[in-house]
Design a protein around this motif. Structure first.
Motif, short mmCIF file in Angstrom:
data_model
loop_
_atom_site.label_atom_id
_atom_site.label_comp_id
_atom_site.label_asym_id
_atom_site.label_seq_id
_atom_site.Cartn_x
_atom_site.Cartn_y
_atom_site.Cartn_z
N THR A 30 0.89 -1.17 0.00
CA THR A 30 0.00 0.00 0.00
C THR A 30 0.92 1.22 0.00
O THR A 30 2.14 1.06 0.11
N VAL A 33 2.40 1.24 4.23
CA VAL A 33 3.30 0.12 4.54
C VAL A 33 2.68 -1.12 3.89
O VAL A 33 1.55 -1.07 3.43
N GLY A 35 0.71 -4.54 3.77
CA GLY A 35 -0.35 -5.10 4.60
C GLY A 35 -0.40 -6.61 4.44
O GLY A 35 -0.04 -7.15 3.39
N ARG A 55 -0.52 -11.44 17.07
CA ARG A 55 -1.22 -10.22 17.46
C ARG A 55 -2.28 -10.53 18.51
O ARG A 55 -3.04 -11.49 18.38
N ASN A 59 -6.97 -6.50 19.44
CA ASN A 59 -6.52 -5.36 18.63
C ASN A 59 -7.13 -5.48 17.23
O ASN A 59 -6.71 -6.31 16.44
N ILE A 62 -7.97 -3.18 10.18
CA ILE A 62 -8.54 -2.19 9.26
C ILE A 62 -9.06 -2.93 8.03
O ILE A 62 -8.35 -3.76 7.45
N HIS A 64 -9.90 -2.85 4.18
CA HIS A 64 -9.48 -2.06 3.01
C HIS A 64 -10.49 -2.22 1.89
O HIS A 64 -10.85 -3.35 1.53
N THR A 95 -7.68 6.34 7.71
CA THR A 95 -8.59 5.27 8.14
C THR A 95 -9.70 5.89 8.97
O THR A 95 -9.43 6.67 9.88
N LEU A 112 -15.69 -4.79 18.96
CA LEU A 112 -16.14 -3.41 19.17
C LEU A 112 -17.40 -3.13 18.34
O LEU A 112 -17.71 -3.87 17.40
N THR A 114 -17.58 -0.62 16.46
CA THR A 114 -17.11 0.17 15.32
C THR A 114 -16.20 -0.68 14.43
O THR A 114 -15.68 -1.72 14.86
N VAL A 115 -16.03 -0.21 13.18
CA VAL A 115 -15.09 -0.86 12.27
C VAL A 115 -14.22 0.22 11.64
O VAL A 115 -14.69 1.33 11.37
N ALA A 116 -12.94 -0.09 11.43
CA ALA A 116 -12.02 0.85 10.79
C ALA A 116 -11.95 0.53 9.30
O ALA A 116 -11.79 -0.63 8.92
N SER A 178 -1.36 4.70 8.07
CA SER A 178 -2.42 5.69 7.88
C SER A 178 -2.78 6.38 9.20
O SER A 178 -2.55 5.85 10.30
N VAL A 180 -5.46 7.17 11.83
CA VAL A 180 -6.73 6.54 12.24
C VAL A 180 -7.58 7.62 12.91
O VAL A 180 -7.17 8.21 13.91
N LEU A 189 -6.82 9.02 16.47
CA LEU A 189 -6.34 7.99 17.40
C LEU A 189 -4.89 7.63 17.13
O LEU A 189 -4.16 7.26 18.04
N ARG A 190 -4.49 7.70 15.85
CA ARG A 190 -3.10 7.44 15.47
C ARG A 190 -2.72 8.44 14.40
O ARG A 190 -3.31 8.45 13.34
O1 TXA Z 1 -1.56 2.26 6.84
C1 TXA Z 1 -2.17 1.39 7.48
O2 TXA Z 1 -3.17 1.66 8.16
C2 TXA Z 1 -1.68 -0.06 7.34
C3 TXA Z 1 -1.84 -0.50 5.89
C4 TXA Z 1 -1.53 -1.95 5.68
O3 TXA Z 1 -3.13 -0.17 5.44
N1 TXA Z 1 -2.37 -0.90 8.26
C5 TXA Z 1 -2.16 -0.85 9.60
O4 TXA Z 1 -2.86 -1.79 10.32
O5 TXA Z 1 -1.41 -0.06 10.12
P1 TXA Z 1 -2.51 -2.16 11.83
O6 TXA Z 1 -3.36 -3.34 12.13
O7 TXA Z 1 -1.06 -2.31 11.98
O8 TXA Z 1 -3.05 -0.95 12.66
C6 TXA Z 1 -4.45 -0.73 12.80
C7 TXA Z 1 -4.72 0.28 13.89
C8 TXA Z 1 -4.48 -0.29 15.27
O9 TXA Z 1 -3.89 0.71 16.09
C9 TXA Z 1 -5.91 -0.61 15.73
O10 TXA Z 1 -6.03 -0.62 17.15
C10 TXA Z 1 -6.70 0.51 15.11
O11 TXA Z 1 -6.10 0.67 13.83
N2 TXA Z 1 -8.13 0.15 14.94
C11 TXA Z 1 -8.65 -0.78 14.12
N3 TXA Z 1 -9.99 -0.86 14.27
C12 TXA Z 1 -10.34 0.06 15.20
C13 TXA Z 1 -11.57 0.46 15.80
N4 TXA Z 1 -12.72 -0.10 15.49
N5 TXA Z 1 -11.52 1.45 16.74
C14 TXA Z 1 -10.35 2.03 17.07
N6 TXA Z 1 -9.14 1.69 16.54
C15 TXA Z 1 -9.14 0.71 15.62
#
Ligand code: TXA
Ligand code: MG
Length: 334
Positions: A30, A33, A35, A55, A59, A62, A64, A95, A112, A114-116, A178, A180, A189-190
């Motif tokens: 992507t 980074v 995925g 993992r 946690n 996301i 896509h 995100t 949760l 919610t969905v990201a 990305s 968040v 959040l991030r």
């Molecule tokens: O750039 C990116 O976002 C990359 C590429 C591959 O798309 N993906 C990524 O995924 O960084 P991951 O799993 O490493 O990080 C996902 C973050 C985590 O901090 C997770 O807690 C948060 O997104 N997250 C996912 N769903 C959530 C939700 N429903 N509420 C709050 N935070 C959520």
């Protein structure tokens, strides 16, 4: 395991799509980074994502999607603000956390409400999503806690043998994950590829969740875990670069000391294994190179890493966020 560089005539997208539907795991490039993708509706494949990465199950992942219209298939009651952000920043490194639709498995959302969701800008990622015909859950393609991969070679070194396919789409142009954004609470959040200022240009003022060692309940489940860490312990060094260079030279075995510095300071360091990750005033370059530099230091036999960290907002803040987490918030003032 197959590795594809999508430049010839091989039907890589179709093959990846079929593997994903059959429950396979495919690492995709992507713009942020790499995925580790699985079908968002295949619970066995989703569980495998967690076990391959090591993992924690609480946690969430996301999802896509290939275009903003697909947002409706995974969410409900989408507020106008989400459509505005999608039209301003998708495809791209943003995100959106939104109320989940009932069809989204608990493995994606960690239970949760919610969905990201995000629509990536990398053409290869979107073609694979279209070929699979379903959204793809894709966490970064690293073992949990490690730096995120920004090249196919990083994924290969980390996940070889545990996944079905890697698609080599070159070096990720953004280099950190990305942003968040929790739409309902108007809170970042991030921090990541899309800055607070850019979001505020669309929505007006928004909050940023503090980047601190967690004490209370985290707002994004991922915030409470150690992240992005190389094998050697890492410390952020505050103070003049000249003093840091003296500090490194004064250590007993400087050849086992890793240094992560800005380009303009490189010549100051006469001891240590030195990696420069970009000019101090170019946060885009720092973001693009950060994980690559950390992973390169991991290939050496350094036993500790001292790092310079950028100040400022925007992408510099996102880089600092990753470095502080990699350091477990350890900071040395000299
Ligand atoms: O750039 C990116 O976002 C990359 C590429 C591959 O798309 N993906 C990524 O995924 O960084 P991951 O799993 O490493 O990080 C996902 C973050 C985590 O901090 C997770 O807690 C948060 O997104 N997250 C996912 N769903 C959530 C939700 N429903 N509420 C709050 N935070 C959520
Ligand atoms: Mg990650």
């Amino acid at each position: 395991m197959t590795i594809f560089a999508p430049n010839g005539s091989a039907p890589w997208a179709e093959l990846a799509g079929r593997l994903l539907i059959a429950g396979g795991l495919v690492a995709i490039p992507t713009e942020t980074v790499y995925g580790l993708a699985a079908s968002v509706f295949n619970r066995d494949a989703l569980r495998r994502v967690f076990s391959v990465k090591g993992r924690p199950m609480d946690n969430p992942l996301i999802a896509h999607i290939a275009s903003a219209e697909q947002m409706d298939t995974l969410t409900r009651d989408v507020p106008e603000a989400a459509w505005q952000l999608a039209s301003a920043f998708w495809p791209g490194p943003l995100t959106l956390v939104l109320p989940r639709a009932a069809c989204v498995p608990d493995e994606v959302t960690a239970g949760l409400s919610t969905v990201a969701v995000r629509c990536p800008a990398h053409d290869v990622a979107r073609r694979v999503i279209l070929a699979a015909g379903v959204p793809l859950a894709a966490p970064s393609a690293n073992r949990s806690g490690r730096p995120s991969p920004t090249r196919a070679a990083h994924v290969l070194a980390e996940l070889y043998g545990d996944i079905e396919m890697i698609i080599d789409g070159g070096v990720c142009s953004c280099g950190i994950e990305s942003t968040v954004f929790d739409v309902e609470n108007r809170c970042i959040l991030r921090p990541g590829g899309v800055t607070k200022k850019s979001i505020e240009s669309v929505l007006g003022s928004v909050e940023v969740a503090p980047n601190l060692p967690q004490t209370g309940a985290p707002r994004a489940p991922g915030m409470k875990y150690r992240h992005y860490a190389p094998r050697a312990p890492l410390h952020i060094v505050r103070g003049p670069a000249e003093r840091m260079a003296e500090f490194v030279s004064a250590q007993s075995e400087p050849e086992h000391i890793g240094v992560l510095c800005f380009d303009d300071e490189r010549s100051l360091f006469r001891a240590g294994v030195v990696r420069a990750y970009g000019p101090e005033d170019d946060p885009e370059a720092l973001a693009r190179t950060l994980f690559d530099a950390l992973l390169a230091l991991d290939e050496t036999d350094v036993t500790v890493i001292y790092a310079r960290c950028p100040d400022g907002d925007g992408l510099a803040e996102a880089v600092a966020n990753r470095l502080y987490k990699a350091a477990g918030y350890s900071e040395i003032h000299i």
